[in-house]
Design a protein around this motif. Structure first.
Motif, PDB file in Angstrom:
ATOM      1  N   PRO A 117     -27.513 -18.884   5.328  1.00 35.29           N
ATOM      2  CA  PRO A 117     -28.706 -18.830   4.468  1.00 35.29           C
ATOM      3  C   PRO A 117     -28.797 -17.536   3.657  1.00 35.29           C
ATOM      4  CG  PRO A 117     -29.303 -18.383   6.758  1.00 35.29           C
ATOM      5  CD  PRO A 117     -27.848 -18.757   6.762  1.00 35.29           C
ATOM      6  N   LEU A 138     -31.742 -15.208   2.649  1.00 38.33           N
ATOM      7  CA  LEU A 138     -33.121 -15.019   3.107  1.00 38.33           C
ATOM      8  C   LEU A 138     -33.843 -13.968   2.269  1.00 38.33           C
ATOM      9  CD1 LEU A 138     -32.483 -14.912   6.966  1.00 38.33           C
ATOM     10  CD2 LEU A 138     -33.324 -16.833   5.600  1.00 38.33           C
ATOM     11  N   MET A 159     -36.338 -11.147   2.177  1.00 40.43           N
ATOM     12  CA  MET A 159     -36.819 -10.200   3.190  1.00 40.43           C
ATOM     13  C   MET A 159     -37.999  -9.397   2.647  1.00 40.43           C
ATOM     14  SD  MET A 159     -34.540  -9.933   5.973  1.00 40.43           S
ATOM     15  CE  MET A 159     -34.945 -11.613   6.228  1.00 40.43           C
ATOM     16  N   HIS A 160     -39.173 -10.022   2.573  1.00 39.39           N
ATOM     17  CA  HIS A 160     -40.342  -9.361   2.006  1.00 39.39           C
ATOM     18  C   HIS A 160     -40.637  -8.008   2.646  1.00 39.39           C
ATOM     19  CE1 HIS A 160     -41.089 -13.635   1.045  1.00 39.39           C
ATOM     20  NE2 HIS A 160     -41.680 -13.156  -0.034  1.00 39.39           N
ATOM     21  N   THR A 161     -40.468  -7.953   3.964  1.00 42.34           N
ATOM     22  CA  THR A 161     -40.876  -6.746   4.681  1.00 42.34           C
ATOM     23  C   THR A 161     -40.006  -5.532   4.352  1.00 42.34           C
ATOM     24  OG1 THR A 161     -39.560  -7.555   6.544  1.00 42.34           O
ATOM     25  CG2 THR A 161     -41.921  -7.966   6.635  1.00 42.34           C
ATOM     26  N   ASN A 221     -23.816 -12.866   9.193  1.00 44.85           N
ATOM     27  CA  ASN A 221     -23.864 -12.651  10.645  1.00 44.85           C
ATOM     28  C   ASN A 221     -24.217 -13.952  11.372  1.00 44.85           C
ATOM     29  OD1 ASN A 221     -26.440 -12.509   9.464  1.00 44.85           O
ATOM     30  ND2 ASN A 221     -27.249 -11.189  11.067  1.00 44.85           N
ATOM     31  N   MET A 222     -24.738 -14.940  10.626  1.00 41.11           N
ATOM     32  CA  MET A 222     -25.035 -16.245  11.215  1.00 41.11           C
ATOM     33  C   MET A 222     -23.882 -17.244  11.013  1.00 41.11           C
ATOM     34  SD  MET A 222     -29.070 -16.662  10.346  1.00 41.11           S
ATOM     35  CE  MET A 222     -30.223 -15.316  10.728  1.00 41.11           C
ATOM     36  N   LYS A 252     -31.445  -0.166  11.719  1.00 40.65           N
ATOM     37  CA  LYS A 252     -32.749  -0.178  12.399  1.00 40.65           C
ATOM     38  C   LYS A 252     -33.801  -0.874  11.536  1.00 40.65           C
ATOM     39  CE  LYS A 252     -35.978   2.610  15.031  1.00 40.65           C
ATOM     40  NZ  LYS A 252     -36.107   3.850  15.830  1.00 40.65           N
ATOM     41  N   LEU A 254     -33.297  -4.599  11.623  1.00 42.26           N
ATOM     42  CA  LEU A 254     -33.646  -5.160  12.925  1.00 42.26           C
ATOM     43  C   LEU A 254     -35.162  -5.123  13.181  1.00 42.26           C
ATOM     44  CD1 LEU A 254     -32.639  -6.381  15.604  1.00 42.26           C
ATOM     45  CD2 LEU A 254     -32.415  -4.044  16.488  1.00 42.26           C
ATOM     46  N   THR A 255     -35.766  -3.965  13.016  1.00 45.85           N
ATOM     47  CA  THR A 255     -37.174  -3.849  13.429  1.00 45.85           C
ATOM     48  C   THR A 255     -38.127  -4.420  12.380  1.00 45.85           C
ATOM     49  OG1 THR A 255     -37.352  -1.602  12.555  1.00 45.85           O
ATOM     50  CG2 THR A 255     -36.745  -1.833  14.881  1.00 45.85           C
ATOM     51  N   GLU A 256     -37.827  -4.280  11.105  1.00 44.60           N
ATOM     52  CA  GLU A 256     -38.720  -4.819  10.064  1.00 44.60           C
ATOM     53  C   GLU A 256     -38.261  -6.192   9.584  1.00 44.60           C
ATOM     54  OE1 GLU A 256     -41.630  -3.247   9.325  1.00 44.60           O
ATOM     55  OE2 GLU A 256     -40.983  -1.888  10.915  1.00 44.60           O
ATOM     56  N   GLY A 257     -36.948  -6.366   9.456  1.00 44.55           N
ATOM     57  CA  GLY A 257     -36.442  -7.649   8.954  1.00 44.55           C
ATOM     58  C   GLY A 257     -36.223  -8.676  10.050  1.00 44.55           C
ATOM     59  N   LYS A 258     -36.141  -8.221  11.324  1.00 45.90           N
ATOM     60  CA  LYS A 258     -35.942  -9.089  12.500  1.00 45.90           C
ATOM     61  C   LYS A 258     -34.563  -9.720  12.523  1.00 45.90           C
ATOM     62  CE  LYS A 258     -40.296  -8.171  12.953  1.00 45.90           C
ATOM     63  NZ  LYS A 258     -40.648  -6.937  13.686  1.00 45.90           N
ATOM     64  N   ILE A 259     -33.601  -9.061  11.859  1.00 42.01           N
ATOM     65  CA  ILE A 259     -32.230  -9.576  11.788  1.00 42.01           C
ATOM     66  C   ILE A 259     -31.292  -8.589  12.468  1.00 42.01           C
ATOM     67  CG2 ILE A 259     -30.309 -10.113  10.210  1.00 42.01           C
ATOM     68  CD1 ILE A 259     -32.428 -12.209   9.952  1.00 42.01           C
ATOM     69  N   LEU A 260     -30.489  -9.103  13.406  1.00 41.26           N
ATOM     70  CA  LEU A 260     -29.510  -8.266  14.091  1.00 41.26           C
ATOM     71  C   LEU A 260     -28.177  -8.313  13.357  1.00 41.26           C
ATOM     72  CD1 LEU A 260     -28.725  -6.575  16.633  1.00 41.26           C
ATOM     73  CD2 LEU A 260     -27.978  -8.730  17.666  1.00 41.26           C
TER      74      LEU A 260
END
Lengths: 318, 318
Positions: B22, B24, B26-28, B43-44, B262, B265-271
């Motif tokens: 996908p 995506l 990433m508004h955040t 990564n997916m 970081k 991961l923490t704002e986008g929620k993607i590892l």
């Protein structure tokens, strides 16, 4: 009971302030969960959780005078962040009453939005919030037991139904019942064949017991790692909605919830907070029937989790 | 030079074995990166990284006899996993030569696919792989310096161009040049106005120096946390492609790469693994010009990272 009209109105009201979160096909999880896996990624919502939907729908329904006297809520975290964000957006003040056990990352996020945080024992948080409301003339916005809040959360279900109309099963985390109430109403009124399941902490099986009893029942407080799912009883306004629209609610162990979190993170590459992974945990624990050919969508309700909390996943075995 | 036809053929060849990852919104992340942020979530991808695309395109171009004698590669991890997966899929054997410094999570993933892993010094891995090939009559599949491999990686660019034709800028991690070569060719031949930028570790600035010199130049080996971006010189077949199609390559510090990881991961929620976040690091470090109104897509190349590696993000300040 809330109606599909109220959910559609909520969408009109809030949609310019929120994002339509993506529905993602998670191929890498199929093998583990034995179905075609999708997620509705509300962890990517503004403020990191679906809670902003309900908070905004309630706040935007207040008069200008009510709004100016401020917003108050009792919240284990994400609802408080939604209220704090809504207050900032609409130019008023917010006070958030949080349990002492709330993760630091959630407390910080709320303070960063300019809201006042008051911490107390989890069992006293609603009384503390009511006292503050009376003193300030402010409006209490409940985390779930409110029709505007429930209708707001339901907008996630409207979106999901449009994004993935071929979905067979939707699985959601359950606490007081605001999210699953709103979303199940939205889904069943637009896609009647969809199955909707709930997953709640085994330590606090308030819906499993209440649905069996036929009325809202209080369960004793017990510790759980599902820090966003700590209500002891169904909301009185949520219960009839859940009873009408939800096919089944199952109690899930913390162990399997954490397996779900690790699976979503390491294989799915998606970070979600423990509570939000309880639906994946339910399937891993074998509590919900799913089928290889079925399209199953897990609503990932929030992503408020700090890096330091991830260490607990190291020893979790998938 | 590779052509757009070779990339389209690669897509025909591999598309039933891979997923269309996908894109995506990433508004955040907009607020942090000062642009409209998107990611192409490789990564997916099956095997957790784009590398499967090139590995499969090369393997599927071999004769039945060649294939039966097995596949060999030298890889810092993700290419090896792609080769191991391709070998299993196509019913042949694979040997993967890995540097001693490869993360355990990558070594385990490759072994789990049934491939043999041989570990050695990073600087010796290509010689070791060639020796194994000669002994076994197997085919060496280079990680980047091969037209089939580059065309395979380019299929990610074809997808991206179709998924987000209005994109203004695409930013990719750079090592030998296989990914950025293939993707920049695909993008510039289909959407000529798109800008393509590369980000490489400051410790190993092989493209920054080679582009300035006008020819492939070797840089001395230095440690970097970008464990997937350790090539010391551009691939001879990649360099002309990169020189033709890429607007700029910048050297990024490990510190800003980890900030990018970081943030995602923490704002986008993607590892994603550290190397894959180097493009976000480049923008955070102020090395690439982006604009508030611009749609910028970061290609997140892989997600092979273990839980224990995430502890290093705790002290990273955004």
């Amino acid at each position: 009971m809330i109606s599909i009209q109220e959910i559609r109105q909520a969408r009109e009201r809030i949609q310019s302030y929120i994002v339509q979160t993506p529905v993602l096909r998670m191929h890498t999880l199929d093998h583990y969960l034995n179905c075609e896996v999708y997620i509705k990624a509300e962890n990517m919502q503004v403020t990191g959780a679906f809670k902003l939907r309900g908070a905004l729908n309630r706040a935007l329904s207040l008069s200008r005078e009510e709004l100016e006297r401020g917003l108050v809520c009792a919240s284990s975290g994400n609802h408080g962040r939604g209220i704090a964000y809504a207050a900032k957006l609409l130019g008023t003040k917010a006070t958030v009453v949080m349990p002492n056990t709330a993760p630091a990352v959630k407390v910080q996020a709320i303070r960063a939005l300019g809201a006042e945080v008051v911490q107390c024992e989890a069992s006293e948080r609603f009384q503390v919030a009511e006292r503050i409301c009376e003193a300030q003339g402010a409006t209490l916005i409940p985390p779930y037991n409110d029709e505007f809040v429930m209708a707001g959360q339901g907008t996630a279900g409207l979106e999901l139904g449009e994004q993935l109309p071929e979905v067979n099963t939707v699985i959601l985390p359950v606490s007081g019942g605001g999210l699953i109430g709103g979303v199940s109403a939205a889904l069943k009124e637009t896609l009647p064949a969809v199955r909707v399941y709930g997953a709640e902490p085994a330590a606090l099986p308030r819906y499993s017991q209440s649905l069996a009893a036929g009325e809202p029942t209080q369960v004793p407080y017990q510790q759980t790692l599902a820090d966003a799912l700590v209500s002891q009883q169904p909301g009185s306004k949520c219960f009839p909605v859940v009873r009408t629209y939800v096919d089944r609610v199952v109690p899930v162990s913390d162990e399997f919830m954490l397996k779900g979190m690790k699976l979503l993170l390491t294989e799915g590459k998606i970070l979600a907070e423990p509570s939000s992974c309880i639906g994946i945990g339910a399937v891993l624990q074998g509590l919900l029937p799913v089928d290889r050919a079925e399209k199953v969508c897990f609503v990932i309700s929030g992503g408020s989790v700090g890096i330091s909390q991830l260490a607990m996943l190291e020893e979790v075995v998938l």
